[in-house]
Motif scaffolding. Structure first.
Motif, PDB file in Angstrom:
ATOM      1  N   LEU A 297       1.076  -1.229   0.428  1.00  0.00           N
ATOM      2  CA  LEU A 297      -0.402   0.101  -0.122  1.00  0.00           C
ATOM      3  C   LEU A 297       0.673   1.732  -0.202  1.00  0.00           C
ATOM      4  O   LEU A 297       0.691   1.994  -0.621  1.00  0.00           O
ATOM      5  CB  LEU A 297      -1.031  -0.106   1.114  1.00  0.00           C
ATOM      6  CG  LEU A 297      -1.898   0.639   0.768  1.00  0.00           C
ATOM      7  CD1 LEU A 297      -2.891   0.995  -0.085  1.00  0.00           C
ATOM      8  CD2 LEU A 297      -2.882   1.141   2.822  1.00  0.00           C
ATOM      9  N   GLY A 298       2.046   0.931   0.528  1.00  0.00           N
ATOM     10  CA  GLY A 298       2.573   2.039   0.497  1.00  0.00           C
ATOM     11  C   GLY A 298       3.765   2.451  -0.976  1.00  0.00           C
ATOM     12  O   GLY A 298       3.562   3.345  -1.347  1.00  0.00           O
ATOM     13  N   MET A 299       4.022   1.913  -1.238  1.00  0.00           N
ATOM     14  CA  MET A 299       4.343   1.503  -2.737  1.00  0.00           C
ATOM     15  C   MET A 299       3.188   2.134  -3.636  1.00  0.00           C
ATOM     16  O   MET A 299       3.707   3.271  -4.468  1.00  0.00           O
ATOM     17  CB  MET A 299       4.522   0.489  -3.183  1.00  0.00           C
ATOM     18  CG  MET A 299       5.951   0.168  -3.958  1.00  0.00           C
ATOM     19  SD  MET A 299       7.005  -0.794  -5.022  1.00  0.00           S
ATOM     20  CE  MET A 299       5.701  -2.052  -3.845  1.00  0.00           C
ATOM     21  N   VAL A 300       2.465   1.410  -3.680  1.00  0.00           N
ATOM     22  CA  VAL A 300       1.025   2.077  -4.542  1.00  0.00           C
ATOM     23  C   VAL A 300       0.681   3.925  -3.962  1.00  0.00           C
ATOM     24  O   VAL A 300       0.428   4.289  -4.932  1.00  0.00           O
ATOM     25  CB  VAL A 300      -0.201   1.482  -4.482  1.00  0.00           C
ATOM     26  CG1 VAL A 300      -1.456   2.524  -4.637  1.00  0.00           C
ATOM     27  CG2 VAL A 300       0.030  -0.061  -4.703  1.00  0.00           C
ATOM     28  N   LEU A 301       0.616   4.555  -2.880  1.00  0.00           N
ATOM     29  CA  LEU A 301       0.321   5.164  -2.172  1.00  0.00           C
ATOM     30  C   LEU A 301       1.505   6.459  -2.887  1.00  0.00           C
ATOM     31  O   LEU A 301       1.425   7.418  -3.146  1.00  0.00           O
ATOM     32  CB  LEU A 301       0.181   5.606  -0.347  1.00  0.00           C
ATOM     33  CG  LEU A 301      -0.393   6.845  -0.004  1.00  0.00           C
ATOM     34  CD1 LEU A 301      -1.481   7.341  -0.676  1.00  0.00           C
ATOM     35  CD2 LEU A 301      -0.394   6.525   1.368  1.00  0.00           C
ATOM     36  N   GLY A 302       2.720   5.896  -2.566  1.00  0.00           N
ATOM     37  CA  GLY A 302       4.233   6.801  -3.545  1.00  0.00           C
ATOM     38  C   GLY A 302       3.914   7.070  -4.589  1.00  0.00           C
ATOM     39  O   GLY A 302       3.886   8.349  -5.238  1.00  0.00           O
ATOM     40  N   VAL A 303       3.602   6.218  -5.421  1.00  0.00           N
ATOM     41  CA  VAL A 303       3.278   6.284  -6.607  1.00  0.00           C
ATOM     42  C   VAL A 303       2.614   7.229  -7.443  1.00  0.00           C
ATOM     43  O   VAL A 303       2.229   7.844  -7.408  1.00  0.00           O
ATOM     44  CB  VAL A 303       3.385   4.697  -7.848  1.00  0.00           C
ATOM     45  CG1 VAL A 303       2.275   5.247  -9.428  1.00  0.00           C
ATOM     46  CG2 VAL A 303       4.372   3.903  -7.361  1.00  0.00           C
ATOM     47  N   ALA A 304       1.351   6.987  -6.398  1.00  0.00           N
ATOM     48  CA  ALA A 304       0.161   7.803  -6.636  1.00  0.00           C
ATOM     49  C   ALA A 304       0.170   9.033  -6.336  1.00  0.00           C
ATOM     50  O   ALA A 304       0.107  10.160  -6.933  1.00  0.00           O
ATOM     51  CB  ALA A 304      -0.652   7.671  -5.955  1.00  0.00           C
ATOM     52  N   LEU A 305       1.001   9.842  -4.911  1.00  0.00           N
ATOM     53  CA  LEU A 305       1.262  10.795  -4.545  1.00  0.00           C
ATOM     54  C   LEU A 305       2.233  11.493  -5.443  1.00  0.00           C
ATOM     55  O   LEU A 305       2.884  12.297  -6.076  1.00  0.00           O
ATOM     56  CB  LEU A 305       1.736  10.890  -3.529  1.00  0.00           C
ATOM     57  CG  LEU A 305       0.608  10.695  -1.860  1.00  0.00           C
ATOM     58  CD1 LEU A 305       1.629  10.612  -1.182  1.00  0.00           C
ATOM     59  CD2 LEU A 305      -0.315  11.854  -2.472  1.00  0.00           C
TER      60      LEU A 305
ATOM     61  N   LEU B 156       6.888  10.715   0.923  1.00  0.00           N
ATOM     62  CA  LEU B 156       6.019  10.351   1.826  1.00  0.00           C
ATOM     63  C   LEU B 156       4.309   9.810   1.768  1.00  0.00           C
ATOM     64  O   LEU B 156       4.154   9.209   2.505  1.00  0.00           O
ATOM     65  CB  LEU B 156       5.335  11.742   1.020  1.00  0.00           C
ATOM     66  CG  LEU B 156       3.812  12.529   2.462  1.00  0.00           C
ATOM     67  CD1 LEU B 156       4.230  12.383   3.821  1.00  0.00           C
ATOM     68  CD2 LEU B 156       2.993  13.691   2.582  1.00  0.00           C
ATOM     69  N   GLY B 157       4.701   9.224   0.718  1.00  0.00           N
ATOM     70  CA  GLY B 157       3.289   8.255   0.331  1.00  0.00           C
ATOM     71  C   GLY B 157       3.984   7.210   1.350  1.00  0.00           C
ATOM     72  O   GLY B 157       3.239   5.819   1.682  1.00  0.00           O
ATOM     73  N   MET B 158       5.753   6.865   0.867  1.00  0.00           N
ATOM     74  CA  MET B 158       5.714   5.221   1.301  1.00  0.00           C
ATOM     75  C   MET B 158       6.039   5.739   3.615  1.00  0.00           C
ATOM     76  O   MET B 158       5.750   4.502   3.809  1.00  0.00           O
ATOM     77  CB  MET B 158       7.024   4.880   0.727  1.00  0.00           C
ATOM     78  CG  MET B 158       7.389   4.443  -0.480  1.00  0.00           C
ATOM     79  SD  MET B 158       8.940   4.348  -0.690  1.00  0.00           S
ATOM     80  CE  MET B 158       9.093   2.680  -1.725  1.00  0.00           C
ATOM     81  N   ILE B 159       6.306   6.718   3.608  1.00  0.00           N
ATOM     82  CA  ILE B 159       5.957   6.883   5.233  1.00  0.00           C
ATOM     83  C   ILE B 159       4.872   6.475   5.613  1.00  0.00           C
ATOM     84  O   ILE B 159       4.713   6.181   7.160  1.00  0.00           O
ATOM     85  CB  ILE B 159       6.796   7.773   5.927  1.00  0.00           C
ATOM     86  CG1 ILE B 159       8.476   8.283   4.973  1.00  0.00           C
ATOM     87  CG2 ILE B 159       6.165   8.549   6.596  1.00  0.00           C
ATOM     88  CD1 ILE B 159       9.319   9.138   5.130  1.00  0.00           C
ATOM     89  N   LEU B 160       3.996   6.959   4.928  1.00  0.00           N
ATOM     90  CA  LEU B 160       2.268   7.552   5.814  1.00  0.00           C
ATOM     91  C   LEU B 160       1.843   5.995   6.230  1.00  0.00           C
ATOM     92  O   LEU B 160       1.272   5.903   7.051  1.00  0.00           O
ATOM     93  CB  LEU B 160       1.020   7.986   4.984  1.00  0.00           C
ATOM     94  CG  LEU B 160       1.002   9.515   4.276  1.00  0.00           C
ATOM     95  CD1 LEU B 160       0.760  10.148   3.026  1.00  0.00           C
ATOM     96  CD2 LEU B 160       1.305  10.289   5.077  1.00  0.00           C
ATOM     97  N   PRO B 161       1.898   4.734   5.447  1.00  0.00           N
ATOM     98  CA  PRO B 161       1.299   3.185   6.516  1.00  0.00           C
ATOM     99  C   PRO B 161       1.717   3.524   7.838  1.00  0.00           C
ATOM    100  O   PRO B 161       0.975   3.058   8.308  1.00  0.00           O
ATOM    101  CB  PRO B 161       1.903   2.707   5.219  1.00  0.00           C
ATOM    102  CG  PRO B 161       1.821   3.267   4.432  1.00  0.00           C
ATOM    103  CD  PRO B 161       2.672   4.357   4.395  1.00  0.00           C
TER     104      PRO B 161
ATOM    105  N   GLY C  62      10.236  17.207  -6.425  1.00  0.00           N
ATOM    106  CA  GLY C  62       8.540  16.931  -5.718  1.00  0.00           C
ATOM    107  C   GLY C  62       7.469  15.550  -5.777  1.00  0.00           C
ATOM    108  O   GLY C  62       7.560  15.262  -4.945  1.00  0.00           O
ATOM    109  N   LYS C  63       7.922  14.959  -6.959  1.00  0.00           N
ATOM    110  CA  LYS C  63       7.602  13.248  -7.396  1.00  0.00           C
ATOM    111  C   LYS C  63       8.686  12.931  -6.331  1.00  0.00           C
ATOM    112  O   LYS C  63       7.610  11.886  -5.104  1.00  0.00           O
ATOM    113  CB  LYS C  63       8.034  13.441  -8.643  1.00  0.00           C
ATOM    114  CG  LYS C  63       7.538  13.541  -9.505  1.00  0.00           C
ATOM    115  CD  LYS C  63       7.620  13.279 -10.828  1.00  0.00           C
ATOM    116  CE  LYS C  63       7.302  14.048 -11.921  1.00  0.00           C
ATOM    117  NZ  LYS C  63       5.774  12.993 -12.291  1.00  0.00           N
ATOM    118  N   ALA C  64       9.433  13.314  -5.930  1.00  0.00           N
ATOM    119  CA  ALA C  64      10.416  11.685  -5.066  1.00  0.00           C
ATOM    120  C   ALA C  64      10.169  12.541  -3.510  1.00  0.00           C
ATOM    121  O   ALA C  64       9.618  11.323  -2.895  1.00  0.00           O
ATOM    122  CB  ALA C  64      11.945  12.002  -4.461  1.00  0.00           C
ATOM    123  N   ALA C  65       9.772  13.092  -2.678  1.00  0.00           N
ATOM    124  CA  ALA C  65       9.020  13.725  -2.156  1.00  0.00           C
ATOM    125  C   ALA C  65       8.304  13.492  -1.566  1.00  0.00           C
ATOM    126  O   ALA C  65       7.749  12.434  -0.644  1.00  0.00           O
ATOM    127  CB  ALA C  65       8.842  15.529  -1.662  1.00  0.00           C
TER     128      ALA C  65
END
Length: 144
Positions: A76-84, A100-105, A93-96
């Motif tokens: 889910l973190g990977m999917v969220l990171g790609v989506a964000l 963030l998407g990988m850290i959020l879960p 911005g893409k990296a940040a």
């Protein structure tokens, strides 16, 4: 389909044709009435509102959101990171946003398990219930 011997004469055929044309006109008038109702903005608003209410009642957002950040957090973190990350314009911005998407879960898991996080989620659940109750009251007041 009637057999050849169904109608004894031409007048019987004309009567049956007239009956069928009258039935067609009756159905056509009913269909026009339905289309007039569908064209009214108030009807469409009620129909869309009812559909959204059904969707929200069926989903139970907090339960499913908590479950979605459960065992498969890394996926889910990977999917969220790609989506964000796809929403950002530049490489930084893409990296940040991807990070963030990988850290959020992980953060979500920590919030869910902590005492303060449990209180926040409880308050969010109560607020969500109050919003639903208020919308129901307003809908009831409009119908009266």
């Amino acid at each position: 389909m009637p057999s050849r011997n169904t109608f004894p004469d031409l007048d019987a055929v004309k009567r049956e044709r007239g009956r069928l044309l009258a039935e067609r006109d009756r159905h056509s008038a009913a269909l026009r009435g339905h289309w007039e109702v569908v064209r009214q903005p108030a009807f469409r608003r009620r129909a869309i509102g009812a559909a959204l209410t059904d969707v929200l009642k069926a989903v139970r957002p907090l339960d499913h959101l908590a479950a979605s950040f459960g065992p498969a957090r890394s996926l889910l973190g990977m999917v969220l990171g790609v989506a964000l990350g796809s929403q950002a314009k530049g490489a930084v911005g893409k990296a940040a946003l991807g990070g963030l998407g990988m850290i959020l879960p992980g953060l979500w898991d920590g919030v869910r398990k902590s005492e303060g996080g449990h209180r926040v989620l409880s308050e969010l659940g109560r607020s969500w219930q109050r919003i639903k109750d208020r919308l129901q009251e307003r809908r009831g007041a409009r119908q009266e």
